[in-house]
Design an enzyme around this catalytic site. Sequence first.
Site, PDB file in Angstrom:
ATOM      1  N   HIS A   1       0.801  -1.229   0.000  1.00  0.00           N
ATOM      2  CA  HIS A   1       0.000   0.000   0.000  1.00  0.00           C
ATOM      3  C   HIS A   1       0.831   1.275   0.000  1.00  0.00           C
ATOM      4  CE1 HIS A   1       0.986  -0.246   4.238  1.00  0.00           C
ATOM      5  NE2 HIS A   1       0.661   1.012   4.357  1.00  0.00           N
TER       6      HIS A   1
HETATM    7  C1  UD1 Z   1      -1.920   5.097   6.386  1.00  0.00           C
HETATM    8  C2  UD1 Z   1      -0.576   5.491   6.998  1.00  0.00           C
HETATM    9  C3  UD1 Z   1       0.423   4.373   6.785  1.00  0.00           C
HETATM   10  C4  UD1 Z   1      -0.116   3.043   7.270  1.00  0.00           C
HETATM   11  C5  UD1 Z   1      -1.462   2.787   6.595  1.00  0.00           C
HETATM   12  C6  UD1 Z   1      -2.096   1.495   7.017  1.00  0.00           C
HETATM   13  C7  UD1 Z   1      -0.074   7.893   6.934  1.00  0.00           C
HETATM   14  C8  UD1 Z   1       0.751   8.941   6.290  1.00  0.00           C
HETATM   15  N1  UD1 Z   1      -0.033   6.680   6.354  1.00  0.00           N
HETATM   16  O1  UD1 Z   1      -1.737   4.995   4.983  1.00  0.00           O
HETATM   17  O2  UD1 Z   1       1.613   4.682   7.494  1.00  0.00           O
HETATM   18  O3  UD1 Z   1       0.799   2.038   6.957  1.00  0.00           O
HETATM   19  O4  UD1 Z   1      -2.346   3.864   6.936  1.00  0.00           O
HETATM   20  O5  UD1 Z   1      -3.290   1.291   6.323  1.00  0.00           O
HETATM   21  O6  UD1 Z   1      -0.741   8.155   7.923  1.00  0.00           O
HETATM   22  N2  UD1 Z   1      -9.437   4.642   2.710  1.00  0.00           N
HETATM   23  C9  UD1 Z   1     -10.599   3.921   2.704  1.00  0.00           C
HETATM   24  N3  UD1 Z   1     -11.119   3.529   3.906  1.00  0.00           N
HETATM   25  C10 UD1 Z   1     -10.541   3.830   5.094  1.00  0.00           C
HETATM   26  C11 UD1 Z   1      -9.364   4.569   5.087  1.00  0.00           C
HETATM   27  C12 UD1 Z   1      -8.806   4.961   3.886  1.00  0.00           C
HETATM   28  O7  UD1 Z   1     -11.158   3.618   1.663  1.00  0.00           O
HETATM   29  O8  UD1 Z   1     -11.081   3.435   6.162  1.00  0.00           O
HETATM   30  C13 UD1 Z   1      -8.842   5.030   1.418  1.00  0.00           C
HETATM   31  C14 UD1 Z   1      -9.115   6.472   1.050  1.00  0.00           C
HETATM   32  O9  UD1 Z   1      -9.310   6.550  -0.312  1.00  0.00           O
HETATM   33  C15 UD1 Z   1      -7.811   7.162   1.396  1.00  0.00           C
HETATM   34  C16 UD1 Z   1      -6.789   6.066   1.129  1.00  0.00           C
HETATM   35  O10 UD1 Z   1      -7.447   4.853   1.493  1.00  0.00           O
HETATM   36  O11 UD1 Z   1      -7.615   8.310   0.672  1.00  0.00           O
HETATM   37  C17 UD1 Z   1      -5.525   6.198   1.893  1.00  0.00           C
HETATM   38  O12 UD1 Z   1      -5.798   6.304   3.304  1.00  0.00           O
HETATM   39  P1  UD1 Z   1      -4.794   7.151   4.253  1.00  0.00           P
HETATM   40  O13 UD1 Z   1      -5.203   7.013   5.664  1.00  0.00           O
HETATM   41  O14 UD1 Z   1      -4.644   8.529   3.718  1.00  0.00           O
HETATM   42  O15 UD1 Z   1      -3.410   6.477   4.017  1.00  0.00           O
HETATM   43  P2  UD1 Z   1      -2.983   4.938   3.992  1.00  0.00           P
HETATM   44  O16 UD1 Z   1      -2.450   4.648   2.638  1.00  0.00           O
HETATM   45  O17 UD1 Z   1      -4.050   4.056   4.547  1.00  0.00           O
END
Ligand code: UD1
Length: 361
Positions: free
Chosen positions: A206
């Site tokens: 991811h």
């Molecule tokens: C975040 C953390 C990363 C961790 C990861 C675990 C930061 C900078 N990154 O990255 O260190 O390893 O979480 O998962 O904080 N989304 C959903 N559902 C959710 C949450 C997110 O669909 O419940 C989607 C959204 O489109 C979002 C994308 O996932 O924009 C990324 O989520 P985000 O929390 O921004 O970063 P992660 O890649 O999950």
Amino acid sequence: MKILNIVGARPNFMKIAPIMEHMKASPKITPVLLHTGQHYDQNMNDVFFDQLGIPHPDIELEVGSGGQAWQVSETIRKFDPVLEEESPDAILVVGDVNATVACALAASYRKIPVIHVEAGLRSFDWNMPEEINRVVTDRLSDLLFITEPSGRENLLKEGTPPEKIQFVGNVMVDTLLKHRENAAQTSRILDQLQLQPGGYAVMTLHRPSNVDAKGVFAGILKAVHQISKHLKIVFTVHPRTRSRIEEFGLEESVKSLILLEPQPYLDMVRLMSQAKMVLTDSGGIQEETTVLGVPCLTIRENTERPVTLDEGTNTLVGASAIIRVAEHIIKTGGKQGRCPELWDGCTAERIVRFLEQWQPR
Ligand code: UD1
């Protein structure tokens, strides 16, 4: 002492669970749990609270998804009035996600002491948002609990006063050791997928550096497709990664893999514990595989968790080395490793005992 404990994203939940448990049992600490809402889906969030027995958050900020700067600033904006109202003696943050750094910043502006659990880890890769979060959070923290010896070296080099640093071990391992047996007893995931112990690999991906550029992501999937000719590969797909597969039109490239939604904690532990190997770019999984004694190929150029390389089962592989290293593991069984010092299931207890006699400034 009233401590406001912060969670935001999936990797925070396994870290806060044992800390909340031991704080609740302490006569000297009143814990409050706050969720920023960085992760919110049922399978990225609720299922972990249920399985790990984490109490329902006392306060929820419901920040949601957005760019990094937006997410951090929105969290600060919503967290600041909570700090005013709750007036905690300290806040406790874990790991390196956006929620971690945002809450550490907001508390610092109000001169509220910050406790950081899992401090001092450094990849020295400034392209990772987590590296920025780690460095800034540590600089703002009054008390830094470290998981491995590299944490102390890194912090001392950056000028952190030694008396702020405490080596306590790894809280995520507390959770893993507590639930491993339960996962073996209750998870049906191997039967459901018709997998034999040692007869498959698990993959998670991811990181923006691996999935946000089409060429890089396609290259990794090509290598993994080669491996899937010899070994079944179960790919648990993060929401970010699923979006990229669709956006880049890579559906054909994942056809030979067994695709799953993000898994609940117990199923994931069960899947990893019986795998021939795990391929990942996650931070936490590098540590969990070391404790489980399962070879881990970390698809990154660097790691902030060097103890998993030196003592554990972890190997760093750039995209070009994935096939060679995976084939070596298939032939030889791969690295066995040993459990690092203080990764013994008692870390949260050590943290809470320390906090009971700690005087916040
Ligand atoms: C975040 C953390 C990363 C961790 C990861 C675990 C930061 C900078 N990154 O990255 O260190 O390893 O979480 O998962 O904080 N989304 C959903 N559902 C959710 C949450 C997110 O669909 O419940 C989607 C959204 O489109 C979002 C994308 O996932 O924009 C990324 O989520 P985000 O929390 O921004 O970063 P992660 O890649 O999950």
